[in-house]
Design a protein around this motif. Structure first.
Motif, mmCIF file in Angstrom:
data_model
loop_
_atom_site.group_PDB
_atom_site.id
_atom_site.type_symbol
_atom_site.label_atom_id
_atom_site.label_comp_id
_atom_site.label_asym_id
_atom_site.label_seq_id
_atom_site.Cartn_x
_atom_site.Cartn_y
_atom_site.Cartn_z
ATOM 1 N N MET A 165 0.499 -0.896 -0.201
ATOM 2 C CA MET A 165 -0.072 0.204 -0.062
ATOM 3 C C MET A 165 1.125 1.024 -0.247
ATOM 4 O O MET A 165 0.444 2.395 -0.355
ATOM 5 C CB MET A 165 -1.249 -0.361 1.295
ATOM 6 N N MET A 166 1.874 1.207 0.633
ATOM 7 C CA MET A 166 2.578 1.922 0.650
ATOM 8 C C MET A 166 3.585 2.518 -0.549
ATOM 9 O O MET A 166 3.248 4.186 -1.409
ATOM 10 C CB MET A 166 3.982 2.388 1.525
ATOM 11 N N ALA A 167 4.198 1.299 -0.988
ATOM 12 C CA ALA A 167 4.454 1.663 -2.352
ATOM 13 C C ALA A 167 3.770 1.549 -3.510
ATOM 14 O O ALA A 167 3.978 3.097 -4.868
ATOM 15 C CB ALA A 167 4.826 0.384 -3.364
ATOM 16 N N ASN A 168 2.160 1.414 -3.980
ATOM 17 C CA ASN A 168 1.278 1.606 -4.115
ATOM 18 C C ASN A 168 0.933 3.113 -4.455
ATOM 19 O O ASN A 168 0.863 4.214 -5.450
ATOM 20 C CB ASN A 168 0.184 0.481 -4.631
ATOM 21 N N ALA A 169 0.708 3.468 -3.335
ATOM 22 C CA ALA A 169 -0.807 4.845 -2.461
ATOM 23 C C ALA A 169 -0.610 5.404 -2.064
ATOM 24 O O ALA A 169 -1.377 6.069 -2.137
ATOM 25 C CB ALA A 169 -2.458 3.860 -2.881
ATOM 26 N N GLY A 170 0.686 4.814 -1.169
ATOM 27 C CA GLY A 170 0.909 6.098 0.309
ATOM 28 C C GLY A 170 -0.293 5.585 1.029
ATOM 29 O O GLY A 170 -0.110 6.611 2.383
ATOM 30 N N GLY A 171 -0.681 4.613 0.992
ATOM 31 C CA GLY A 171 -1.341 4.470 1.748
ATOM 32 C C GLY A 171 -0.955 3.387 2.922
ATOM 33 O O GLY A 171 0.191 3.264 2.819
ATOM 34 N N MET A 172 -1.856 2.611 4.224
ATOM 35 C CA MET A 172 -0.627 2.636 5.201
ATOM 36 C C MET A 172 -1.970 1.165 5.870
ATOM 37 O O MET A 172 -3.185 0.854 5.395
ATOM 38 C CB MET A 172 -0.734 3.024 6.043
ATOM 39 N N GLU A 173 -1.572 -0.095 6.507
ATOM 40 C CA GLU A 173 -2.599 -0.793 7.247
ATOM 41 C C GLU A 173 -2.325 -0.130 8.560
ATOM 42 O O GLU A 173 -1.029 -0.311 9.146
ATOM 43 C CB GLU A 173 -1.983 -2.399 7.162
ATOM 44 N N LYS A 174 -3.057 -0.027 9.003
ATOM 45 C CA LYS A 174 -3.298 0.966 11.187
ATOM 46 C C LYS A 174 -3.778 -0.630 12.049
ATOM 47 O O LYS A 174 -4.077 -0.625 11.627
ATOM 48 C CB LYS A 174 -4.754 1.744 10.821
ATOM 49 N N THR A 175 -2.858 0.603 12.954
ATOM 50 C CA THR A 175 -3.332 -0.580 14.195
ATOM 51 C C THR A 175 -4.812 0.127 14.632
ATOM 52 O O THR A 175 -5.261 1.239 14.268
ATOM 53 C CB THR A 175 -2.384 -0.148 14.686
ATOM 54 N N GLU A 176 -5.187 0.097 15.124
ATOM 55 C CA GLU A 176 -6.761 0.300 16.801
ATOM 56 C C GLU A 176 -6.275 1.483 16.648
ATOM 57 O O GLU A 176 -7.677 2.641 16.210
ATOM 58 C CB GLU A 176 -6.788 -0.534 17.671
ATOM 59 N N GLY A 177 -5.637 2.041 17.325
ATOM 60 C CA GLY A 177 -5.218 3.005 17.642
ATOM 61 C C GLY A 177 -5.041 4.492 16.440
ATOM 62 O O GLY A 177 -5.453 5.345 16.560
ATOM 63 N N LEU A 178 -4.418 4.128 15.829
ATOM 64 C CA LEU A 178 -4.161 5.127 14.254
ATOM 65 C C LEU A 178 -5.839 4.961 13.622
ATOM 66 O O LEU A 178 -5.939 6.065 12.917
ATOM 67 C CB LEU A 178 -2.990 4.409 13.429
ATOM 68 N N TRP A 179 -6.645 3.574 13.947
ATOM 69 C CA TRP A 179 -7.564 3.663 13.106
ATOM 70 C C TRP A 179 -8.544 5.057 13.865
ATOM 71 O O TRP A 179 -9.018 5.677 13.028
ATOM 72 C CB TRP A 179 -8.118 2.386 13.030
ATOM 73 N N LYS A 180 -8.617 4.850 15.166
ATOM 74 C CA LYS A 180 -8.941 5.728 15.902
ATOM 75 C C LYS A 180 -8.696 7.296 15.935
ATOM 76 O O LYS A 180 -9.490 8.033 15.786
ATOM 77 C CB LYS A 180 -9.033 5.448 16.995
ATOM 78 N N ASP A 181 -7.261 6.940 15.807
ATOM 79 C CA ASP A 181 -7.590 8.928 15.757
ATOM 80 C C ASP A 181 -7.113 9.117 13.950
ATOM 81 O O ASP A 181 -8.191 10.108 13.750
ATOM 82 C CB ASP A 181 -6.098 8.643 15.284
ATOM 83 N N LEU A 182 -7.910 8.860 13.143
ATOM 84 C CA LEU A 182 -7.928 9.125 11.760
ATOM 85 C C LEU A 182 -9.663 9.125 11.774
ATOM 86 O O LEU A 182 -9.911 10.266 11.396
ATOM 87 C CB LEU A 182 -7.611 7.363 10.860
ATOM 88 N N VAL A 183 -10.379 8.512 11.740
ATOM 89 C CA VAL A 183 -11.539 8.543 12.367
ATOM 90 C C VAL A 183 -12.509 9.395 13.184
ATOM 91 O O VAL A 183 -12.951 10.858 12.731
ATOM 92 C CB VAL A 183 -11.997 7.126 13.029
ATOM 93 N N GLU A 184 -11.801 9.943 14.301
ATOM 94 C CA GLU A 184 -12.186 10.795 14.912
ATOM 95 C C GLU A 184 -11.260 12.719 14.691
ATOM 96 O O GLU A 184 -12.170 13.238 14.195
ATOM 97 C CB GLU A 184 -11.476 10.664 16.093
ATOM 98 N N SER A 185 -10.284 12.291 13.584
ATOM 99 C CA SER A 185 -9.893 13.261 13.407
ATOM 100 C C SER A 185 -10.526 14.349 12.283
ATOM 101 O O SER A 185 -10.174 14.949 11.825
ATOM 102 C CB SER A 185 -7.966 13.601 12.825
#
Ligand code: SAM
Length: 377
Positions: free
Chosen positions: A349-369
Motif C-alpha cells: 500500500m505504501m509503494a502503490n498508493a501512499g496508503g497504510m495498514e493501521k493499528t486500532e489506535g491509528l484507525w481511531k485517530d484517523l476517524v476521530e480527526s
C-alpha cells in the motif's frame, strides 16, 4: 528457542493438529516450523534464497502462467508430454529448466527425473481469480516495491504522504494517479478487478461471522425512504451481491447502491446489471444523502491520511446525525507480531498508493480527526 525445544513443540503441536486440524493449530504449526527452518538452514543459504530463489520464482511463475502450464498439470506428467500440450513444444529443455525451479521452490513437485506433479498450490493457480494475484504483482506492485528504496532515500525516509509523488510514480515514470494509470491499461484494470474478487474468497466475511451484527445495527429501524446501504468505492459490487444473497429476504425492497468511478460503473453494468450503481468520486460529497449505512471496504488503506480525512469528511457531510452509520471494513494491524500478510500489504500500500495498514489506535485517530465518533472496532 533452541532446536531441541522447537522440535518438541513441533511434536506436540503436530499431534494436536493431526487430531484436530483447526485454523489455530495450523497457524501454530506453521509458525513453529518457520522458526525451526530459520534455525536449521545456514544463514548463508537463507541469504542466497532471498537473493536468488525469490527473484527467480516470479519469473518462472509468470512464464508458467503465460504458457497455461498449471491447467495441463492435473496429475504426474513427463516434461516431454507436457511440452506437447504447450506453445513451447519445441524447447523441452527450456520447459524443464522452468519446472526444475518451480519444483525446487515447492510450487510443484518432482517424484522422479523429468516427471512433475501438481501440488495444492499449483492446482489453485488453475483458477484465474487466484493466479491473477501473481499477474498483478508483476504488473503493479512488484515494480513499485522495487522503486521503494530509491524513493525513500530521495525523500528523507518519510512515509509517502503526497498521493501525487509516490514510489508508483517513480516505478512507472508517470504523473498520472495510480487509479487513472490503471484504468487506461486494460490488462491492469482487468487484473485488479479480478484480484479484488479472488482476494475475498476464503477470507472471513463480515456478514458470515459475528464481526458485525448487521441486522441489529443497520436493518432494524431502517426506514424505506432512504438508501439502506451505499457501498462507496465498492469495486465490482461483491459486498452488495453478498448482502443480497444472505439477507435478501429481510432486506426486501430497501435499496443497496454501489458508488464507483465511471469506468468501474460501466463494467458493473455489463457484468451485474441487476445492481443499482451510481457514478461518484469519493473526494466529493456523495449524491446519496441520509443513507442508513455508508460502507468503505479496503478503501482507506489505499490513501495517505490527508486523503482519508477528505473521504471521511465528505461522507460525514452526507450522513444524517442519529440515523446514518459508517461501516469501515479494513485490517487492524496488531501492535506486535503482525502476520506477513499484513506487513507485506502495508508495504505494498505504501509503494502503490501512499496508503497504510493501521493499528486500532491509528484507525481511531484517523476517524476521530475527521469529525466522526468511533462506536466499535
Ligand atoms: C481496493 S478497491 C476496493 C473495492 C471494494 N470495496 C472491495 O473491497 O472489493 C478500491 C476501490 O476504490 C475505487 N476508487 C478509487 N478512487 C476513487 C474515487 N476517487 N472515487 C470513487 N471510487 C474510487 C476504485 O475504483 C476501487 O474499486
Amino acid at each position: 528457542m533452541s532446536i531441541k525445544k522447537l522440535l518438541d513443540s513441533v511434536a506436540v503441536i503436530g499431534e494436536a493438529f493431526t487430531l484436530r486440524p483447526t485454523d489455530s493449530t495450523r497457524k501454530q504449526l506453521v509458525d513453529v516450523l518457520g522458526k525451526l527452518s530459520a534455525q536449521i538452514i545456514p544463514p548463508t543459504e537463507q541469504l542466497l534464497y532471498l537473493a536468488w530463489a525469490e527473484p527467480a520464482r516470479p519469473a518462472a511463475l509468470t512464464t508458467a502462467l503465460d504458457l497455461g502450464l498449471f491447467e495441463h498439470m492435473t496429475q504426474p506428467i513427463s516434461v516431454e508430454n507436457l511440452s506437447k500440450k504447450l506453445p513451447c513444444s519445441t524447447d523441452v529443455l527450456l520447459l524443464n529448466r522452468l519446472l526444475q525451479h518451480l519444483a525446487a521452490t515447492f510450487v510443484i513437485s518432482s517424484p522422479s527425473p523429468q516427471i512433475y506433479e501438481p501440488t495444492p498450490l499449483s492446482l489453485l493457480l488453475q483458477d484465474p481469480r487466484q493466479s491473477v494475484a501473481l499477474r498483478l504483482a508483476s504488473l503493479l506492485h512488484g515494480p513499485n516495491l522495487d522503486a521503494l528504496p530509491r524513493y525513500l532515500s530521495t525523500n528523507g525516509y518519510k512515509s509517502p504522504a503526497d498521493s501525487k509523488d509516490l514510489p508508483f510514480h517513480l516505478a512507472h515514470e508517470t504523473k498520472q494517479s495510480p487509479w487513472g494509470w490503471g484504468s487506461q491499461r486494460p490488462e491492469v484494470a482487468r487484473a485488479f478487478a479480478l484480484h479484488m474478487s479472488g482476494y475475498h474468497i476464503g477470507r472471513p466475511n463480515w456478514l458470515n461471522t459475528d464481526m458485525y451484527p448487521f441486522e441489529e445495527r443497520v436493518l432494524k429501524d431502517a426506514d424505506d425512504d432512504h438508501v439502506l446501504f451505499l457501498d462507496v468505492g465498492g469495486g465490482m459490487g461483491d459486498d452488495i451481491a453478498n448482502l443480497r444473497a444472505r439477507l435478501g429476504n429481510i432486506i426486501g425492497n430497501k435499496k443497496l447502491v454501489l458508488q464507483e468511478r465511471e469506468t468501474i460503473v460501466a463494467r458493473v453494468k455489463q457484468s451485474r446489471p441487476e445492481l443499482e450503481v451510481v457514478v461518484g468520486d469519493f473526494f466529493e460529497e456523495p449524491k446519496i444523502k441520509g443513507a442508513r449505512a455508508y460502507f468503505l471496504h479496503s478503501v482507506l488503506h489505499d490513501w495517505p491520511d490527508e486523503e482519508c480525512q477528505k473521504i471521511l469528511r465528505h461522507l460525514k457531510g452526507a450522513m444524517t446525525s442519529g440515523y446514518s452509520r459508517l461501516l469501515i471494513y479494513e485490517n487492524v494491524l496488531p501492535e506486535q507480531n503482525a502476520s506477513w500478510k499484513m506487513t507485506s500489504l502495508d508495504l505494498i500500500m505504501m509503494a502503490n498508493a501512499g496508503g497504510m495498514e493501521k493499528t486500532e489506535g491509528l484507525w481511531k485517530d484517523l476517524v476521530e480527526s475527521s469529525g466522526l465518533k468511533v462506536n466499535r472496532i
